[in-house]
Design an enzyme around this catalytic site. Sequence first.
Site, short mmCIF file in Angstrom:
data_model
loop_
_atom_site.label_atom_id
_atom_site.label_comp_id
_atom_site.label_asym_id
_atom_site.label_seq_id
_atom_site.Cartn_x
_atom_site.Cartn_y
_atom_site.Cartn_z
N CYS A 120 30.74 10.92 5.96
CA CYS A 120 31.92 9.65 5.92
C CYS A 120 32.62 9.62 7.15
CB CYS A 120 32.58 9.93 4.50
SG CYS A 120 34.07 8.66 4.60
N CYS A 167 36.47 9.00 6.59
CA CYS A 167 37.32 10.24 6.14
C CYS A 167 37.32 11.29 7.16
CB CYS A 167 36.48 10.68 5.01
SG CYS A 167 35.63 9.77 3.86
N ASP A 168 36.44 11.35 7.88
CA ASP A 168 36.27 12.72 8.88
C ASP A 168 36.58 12.35 10.34
OD1 ASP A 168 36.23 14.30 6.47
OD2 ASP A 168 34.19 14.16 6.68
#
Length: 319
Positions: free
Chosen positions: A133, A136-137
């Site tokens: 992701c 997200c990261d």
Amino acid sequence: MQKENLIIIGSGPAGLTAALYAARANLDPLLIAGSQIGGQIAITNEVENFPGFDSILGPELTDKMRAQAERFGTRFEFDEVLEVDFRNGPPFYLKTYGQEYQANAVIVATGASARRLGIPGEGEHIGRGVSYCATCDGFFFKDKDVLVVGGGDSALQEGLFLTKYASRVRIVHRRDSLRAGELLVARAEANSKIEFVWDTVLESIDGEAKVTGVTARNVHTGAVEQWPTDGIFVFIGHFPNTQLFRGQLAMDEQEFLIVDKFMQTSVPGVFAAGEVMDPIYKQAISSAGHGCQAAISVERYLEALHDHKLPGKSVAAAG
Ligand SMILES: Cc1cc2nc3c(=O)[nH]c(=O)nc-3n(C[C@H](O)[C@H](O)[C@H](O)COP(=O)(O)OP(=O)(O)OC[C@H]3O[C@@H](n4cnc5c(N)ncnc54)[C@H](O)[C@@H]3O)c2cc1C
């Protein structure tokens, strides 16, 4: 045992759209959201192909869908379905961490999960340099070197997103051409931070406490090389979240749920929508469309059930 009219499993575009339609039809739906609230689109950065929005962030689209479903009376349970018994219904049995339920009808919208590479070093480095992701990261890779594995729309879309942070993004693909849409390909090719590595697969992900590199192999020459890198983002497709339903609902050879044209599964009264039954289109809008169809079919099914027509009848016969 909590008795419900309709339970929707999953809070992605399919589940949220089914909830909107079901709530507007006064079916009093309960939606069990699962651990990924909003589904895959909630971890997508920018969505440019959802009608009505030139561009919208995935989490914002999710929030809007959820608010709309809630406004018409959908109840949300932030829990996960652990067990079902669809063999002896209706009512159908469902169990979550917190509750046991009986439902007259169920819509399964459990979507899909990211496929892993299945190579040494992958599992132990998740969250330590391996990610599925970018939204997200990506932030953790400011001025770092990253690899993106994959050659489809998601790989390019997320690779482009990573260029906001990373100093270099190498897209590693096992073939010599991409499966992505032309617009994305053109954008990626024009981006100076992106490089393509063709005909290459990763053999292992290396490092101790965190990722420090990979071992890669050229599929034609067989040449093996070690490259230093800080992160690996994997976008090589998804598998349907159907493990819960094995032995209860009919599935194809890839374990996608099989539905009829009314979105009904092999068990009358249990419907399915979105990527859990769709091995082909895999879009937010197509999943939302399935959710709409499933909810309309449930309405007809529940009417027939209420009128004491046989629960085993198909939706077509009931309507
Ligand atoms: C990186 C990325 C980028 C994308 N970009 C785009 C894009 O630009 N445009 C586009 O149209 N599509 C895009 N997609 C695809 C889109 O996100 C999916 O097609 C869509 O989210 C599928 O919706 P769904 O509701 O079927 O399933 P999902 O979104 O997979 O949602 C499944 C839901 O089920 C829940 N669930 C699973 N198991 C359980 C359980 N046991 N109990 C309770 N709940 C459960 C999960 O928590 C989740 O809420 C992208 C996908 C990814 C991964």
